[in-house]
Design a protein around this motif. Structure first.
Motif, PDB file in Angstrom:
ATOM      1  N   VAL A  23       0.846  -1.201   0.000  1.00  0.00           N
ATOM      2  CA  VAL A  23       0.000   0.000   0.000  1.00  0.00           C
ATOM      3  C   VAL A  23       0.881   1.250   0.000  1.00  0.00           C
ATOM      4  N   MET A  24       1.856   1.301   0.918  1.00  0.00           N
ATOM      5  CA  MET A  24       2.751   2.462   0.970  1.00  0.00           C
ATOM      6  C   MET A  24       3.903   2.171   1.925  1.00  0.00           C
ATOM      7  N   ASP A  25       4.939   3.026   1.838  1.00  0.00           N
ATOM      8  CA  ASP A  25       5.978   3.017   2.868  1.00  0.00           C
ATOM      9  C   ASP A  25       6.277   4.462   3.244  1.00  0.00           C
ATOM     10  N   SER A  31       3.909  13.250  -1.849  1.00  0.00           N
ATOM     11  CA  SER A  31       2.574  13.385  -2.459  1.00  0.00           C
ATOM     12  C   SER A  31       1.479  13.306  -1.392  1.00  0.00           C
ATOM     13  N   GLU A  32       1.686  12.486  -0.354  1.00  0.00           N
ATOM     14  CA  GLU A  32       0.693  12.395   0.730  1.00  0.00           C
ATOM     15  C   GLU A  32       0.606  13.740   1.467  1.00  0.00           C
ATOM     16  N   ARG A  33       1.771  14.369   1.654  1.00  0.00           N
ATOM     17  CA  ARG A  33       1.775  15.663   2.360  1.00  0.00           C
ATOM     18  C   ARG A  33       1.221  16.770   1.456  1.00  0.00           C
ATOM     19  N   GLY A  50      -9.829  10.629   3.753  1.00  0.00           N
ATOM     20  CA  GLY A  50     -10.092   9.210   3.530  1.00  0.00           C
ATOM     21  C   GLY A  50      -8.792   8.462   3.485  1.00  0.00           C
ATOM     22  N   GLY A  51      -8.560   7.612   4.512  1.00  0.00           N
ATOM     23  CA  GLY A  51      -7.382   6.773   4.616  1.00  0.00           C
ATOM     24  C   GLY A  51      -6.346   7.331   5.566  1.00  0.00           C
ATOM     25  N   LEU A  52      -6.206   6.654   6.745  1.00  0.00           N
ATOM     26  CA  LEU A  52      -5.167   7.094   7.696  1.00  0.00           C
ATOM     27  C   LEU A  52      -3.794   6.670   7.209  1.00  0.00           C
ATOM     28  N   GLY A  53      -3.680   5.416   6.738  1.00  0.00           N
ATOM     29  CA  GLY A  53      -2.389   4.913   6.255  1.00  0.00           C
ATOM     30  C   GLY A  53      -1.308   5.076   7.308  1.00  0.00           C
ATOM     31  N   LEU A  54      -0.173   5.626   6.922  1.00  0.00           N
ATOM     32  CA  LEU A  54       0.906   5.857   7.876  1.00  0.00           C
ATOM     33  C   LEU A  54       0.837   7.269   8.461  1.00  0.00           C
ATOM     34  N   GLY A  55      -0.222   8.001   8.165  1.00  0.00           N
ATOM     35  CA  GLY A  55      -0.528   9.229   8.900  1.00  0.00           C
ATOM     36  C   GLY A  55       0.095  10.515   8.367  1.00  0.00           C
ATOM     37  N   PHE A  56       0.704  10.469   7.189  1.00  0.00           N
ATOM     38  CA  PHE A  56       1.419  11.676   6.734  1.00  0.00           C
ATOM     39  C   PHE A  56       0.471  12.815   6.333  1.00  0.00           C
ATOM     40  N   THR A  57      -0.612  12.488   5.649  1.00  0.00           N
ATOM     41  CA  THR A  57      -1.570  13.545   5.276  1.00  0.00           C
ATOM     42  C   THR A  57      -2.177  14.167   6.536  1.00  0.00           C
ATOM     43  N   THR A  58      -2.545  13.309   7.464  1.00  0.00           N
ATOM     44  CA  THR A  58      -3.183  13.784   8.705  1.00  0.00           C
ATOM     45  C   THR A  58      -2.213  14.631   9.520  1.00  0.00           C
ATOM     46  N   VAL A  72     -10.942  11.617  10.138  1.00  0.00           N
ATOM     47  CA  VAL A  72     -10.265  10.622   9.300  1.00  0.00           C
ATOM     48  C   VAL A  72     -11.117   9.363   9.259  1.00  0.00           C
ATOM     49  N   ALA A  73     -11.416   8.907   8.045  1.00  0.00           N
ATOM     50  CA  ALA A  73     -12.107   7.623   7.868  1.00  0.00           C
ATOM     51  C   ALA A  73     -11.065   6.574   7.517  1.00  0.00           C
ATOM     52  N   GLU A  74     -10.987   5.533   8.321  1.00  0.00           N
ATOM     53  CA  GLU A  74     -10.033   4.452   8.041  1.00  0.00           C
ATOM     54  C   GLU A  74     -10.769   3.114   8.091  1.00  0.00           C
ATOM     55  N   VAL A 103     -13.577   4.470  12.261  1.00  0.00           N
ATOM     56  CA  VAL A 103     -13.244   3.222  11.575  1.00  0.00           C
ATOM     57  C   VAL A 103     -14.436   2.850  10.706  1.00  0.00           C
ATOM     58  N   GLY A 104     -14.213   2.882   9.393  1.00  0.00           N
ATOM     59  CA  GLY A 104     -15.303   2.568   8.474  1.00  0.00           C
ATOM     60  C   GLY A 104     -14.945   2.986   7.065  1.00  0.00           C
ATOM     61  N   ASP A 105     -15.871   2.739   6.169  1.00  0.00           N
ATOM     62  CA  ASP A 105     -15.659   3.083   4.766  1.00  0.00           C
ATOM     63  C   ASP A 105     -15.843   4.593   4.587  1.00  0.00           C
ATOM     64  N   VAL A 106     -14.922   5.195   3.865  1.00  0.00           N
ATOM     65  CA  VAL A 106     -14.983   6.650   3.694  1.00  0.00           C
ATOM     66  C   VAL A 106     -16.312   7.088   3.084  1.00  0.00           C
ATOM     67  N   ARG A 107     -16.924   6.221   2.284  1.00  0.00           N
ATOM     68  CA  ARG A 107     -18.191   6.628   1.652  1.00  0.00           C
ATOM     69  C   ARG A 107     -19.271   6.837   2.711  1.00  0.00           C
ATOM     70  N   LEU A 123      -9.016  12.489  -0.445  1.00  0.00           N
ATOM     71  CA  LEU A 123      -9.175  11.037  -0.610  1.00  0.00           C
ATOM     72  C   LEU A 123      -7.867  10.383  -1.026  1.00  0.00           C
ATOM     73  N   ASP A 124      -7.386   9.498  -0.183  1.00  0.00           N
ATOM     74  CA  ASP A 124      -6.209   8.679  -0.520  1.00  0.00           C
ATOM     75  C   ASP A 124      -6.467   7.290   0.064  1.00  0.00           C
ATOM     76  N   VAL A 125      -7.472   6.617  -0.487  1.00  0.00           N
ATOM     77  CA  VAL A 125      -7.843   5.299   0.034  1.00  0.00           C
ATOM     78  C   VAL A 125      -7.366   4.179  -0.873  1.00  0.00           C
ATOM     79  N   ASP A 126      -6.994   4.538  -2.096  1.00  0.00           N
ATOM     80  CA  ASP A 126      -6.584   3.483  -3.032  1.00  0.00           C
ATOM     81  C   ASP A 126      -5.639   4.128  -4.041  1.00  0.00           C
TER      82      ASP A 126
HETATM   83  C1  LIG Z   1      -2.329   4.871   0.789  1.00  0.00           C
HETATM   84  S1  LIG Z   1      -2.971   4.712   2.386  1.00  0.00           S
HETATM   85  C2  LIG Z   1      -3.227   6.390   2.891  1.00  0.00           C
HETATM   86  C3  LIG Z   1      -1.963   7.128   3.082  1.00  0.00           C
HETATM   87  C4  LIG Z   1      -2.113   8.410   3.848  1.00  0.00           C
HETATM   88  N1  LIG Z   1      -2.532   9.480   2.947  1.00  0.00           N
HETATM   89  C5  LIG Z   1      -0.809   8.784   4.526  1.00  0.00           C
HETATM   90  O1  LIG Z   1      -0.435   9.947   4.459  1.00  0.00           O
HETATM   91  O2  LIG Z   1      -0.170   7.928   5.131  1.00  0.00           O
HETATM   92  C6  LIG Z   1      -4.612   4.182   2.112  1.00  0.00           C
HETATM   93  C7  LIG Z   1      -5.399   3.952   3.389  1.00  0.00           C
HETATM   94  O3  LIG Z   1      -6.798   3.921   3.104  1.00  0.00           O
HETATM   95  C8  LIG Z   1      -7.411   2.856   3.806  1.00  0.00           C
HETATM   96  N2  LIG Z   1      -8.626   2.511   3.054  1.00  0.00           N
HETATM   97  C9  LIG Z   1      -8.747   1.739   1.956  1.00  0.00           C
HETATM   98  N3  LIG Z   1     -10.013   1.753   1.504  1.00  0.00           N
HETATM   99  C10 LIG Z   1     -10.719   2.564   2.337  1.00  0.00           C
HETATM  100  C11 LIG Z   1     -12.064   2.995   2.388  1.00  0.00           C
HETATM  101  N4  LIG Z   1     -12.951   2.613   1.460  1.00  0.00           N
HETATM  102  N5  LIG Z   1     -12.441   3.826   3.381  1.00  0.00           N
HETATM  103  C12 LIG Z   1     -11.554   4.235   4.325  1.00  0.00           C
HETATM  104  N6  LIG Z   1     -10.251   3.862   4.320  1.00  0.00           N
HETATM  105  C13 LIG Z   1      -9.834   3.047   3.332  1.00  0.00           C
HETATM  106  C14 LIG Z   1      -6.336   1.790   3.847  1.00  0.00           C
HETATM  107  O4  LIG Z   1      -6.565   0.871   4.908  1.00  0.00           O
HETATM  108  C15 LIG Z   1      -5.079   2.634   4.067  1.00  0.00           C
HETATM  109  O5  LIG Z   1      -4.860   2.861   5.423  1.00  0.00           O
END
Ligand SMILES: C[S@@+](CC[C@H](N)C(=O)[O-])C[C@H]1O[C@@H](n2cnc3c(N)ncnc32)[C@H](O)[C@@H]1O
Length: 213
Positions: A23-25, A31-33, A50-58, A72-74, A103-107, A123-126
């Motif tokens: 997904v990411m490192d 780009s996240e920032r 949308g998407g916590l990931g490793l937290g850089f956008t947040t 944040v929706a994760e 915790v849930g779907d961003v939609r 939005l950075d969920v995919d």
């Molecule tokens: C690429 S990472 C986000 C990176 C984040 N922008 C950062 O700065 O680290 C994508 C995140 O979205 C989550 N995710 C995937 N589909 C999602 C959905 N439909 N709703 C919410 N979160 C979702 C994944 O579990 C993952 O944590």
């Protein structure tokens, strides 16, 4: 049930994988920032991510004292728990009173926001509409959800979407729903290779008055 793995690689980088898919490192996170900057530069104070990931956008958002509220929706609660346990750096973010993690779907999380209540949705969920990790996330890039996002934004609000590739179809959907569309390439260097990511943004939902706040 999805398998979420966060591990420290031999090269020292922290890596996030879901169901075995990278997904990411934390090696190249400009780009996240930048996604967060797209909102901050427009003066956003209330932002949904949308998407916590490793937290850089947040983190980039919460580093700004001008930001008043971040939702944040994760999808994967394990990621939030790993951050709380400091496997992913960012326990300090979770303690920030301006932050709410759902915790849930961003939609679903966007739908639950009051109409016109947000300055920005990021939005950075995919990986973007054409390179999905989760097939179900195709809905995130479709007109219905773009329209829902537009409705939850304030008159001058911004929808910004991270994508691995530019997408003419997504540009068109943004153009259908927003007065201004901006497509920004982000050049990054990844493991010795030059790559280009994209941030596609729509500002000012069509047909809405801008109410000064
Ligand atoms: C690429 S990472 C986000 C990176 C984040 N922008 C950062 O700065 O680290 C994508 C995140 O979205 C989550 N995710 C995937 N589909 C999602 C959905 N439909 N709703 C919410 N979160 C979702 C994944 O579990 C993952 O944590």
């Amino acid at each position: 049930m999805d398998e979420v793995v966060v591990r420290r690689r031999d090269d020292g980088a922290l890596e996030l994988r879901v169901n075995g898919v990278f997904v990411m490192d934390d090696l190249e996170t400009s780009s996240e920032r930048l996604l967060a900057r797209s909102a901050l530069d427009g003066g956003a104070r209330s932002v949904l991510v949308g998407g916590l990931g490793l937290g850089f956008t947040t983190r980039e958002l919460l580093d700004s004292p001008d930001v008043e509220r971040v939702v944040v929706a994760e999808l994967h609660g394990e990621i939030v728990e790993l951050m709380r346990a400091a496997t992913i750096p960012g326990a300090d973010l979770l303690d920030d009173s301006r932050l709410e993690v759902v915790v849930g779907d961003v939609r679903d999380v966007v739908v639950a926001q009051p109409t016109g209540s947000l300055d920005a949705i990021l939005l950075d969920v995919d990986n973007g509409p054409d390179f999905l990790v989760h097939d179900v996330n195709a809905h995130v890039y479709r007109d219905e959800f773009v329209a829902t996002c537009a409705s939850r934004l304030a008159g001058d609000g911004l929808l910004s979407i991270w994508s691995m590739a530019d997408s003419e179809a997504l540009r068109q959907r943004l153009d259908d729903r927003f007065e201004q569309v901006r497509v920004e390439p982000v050049d990054v260097r990844l493991q010795g290779r030059d790559e280009r990511y994209w941030i596609l943004g729509g500002r000012r939902p069509r047909g809405r008055a801008i109410v000064p706040t």
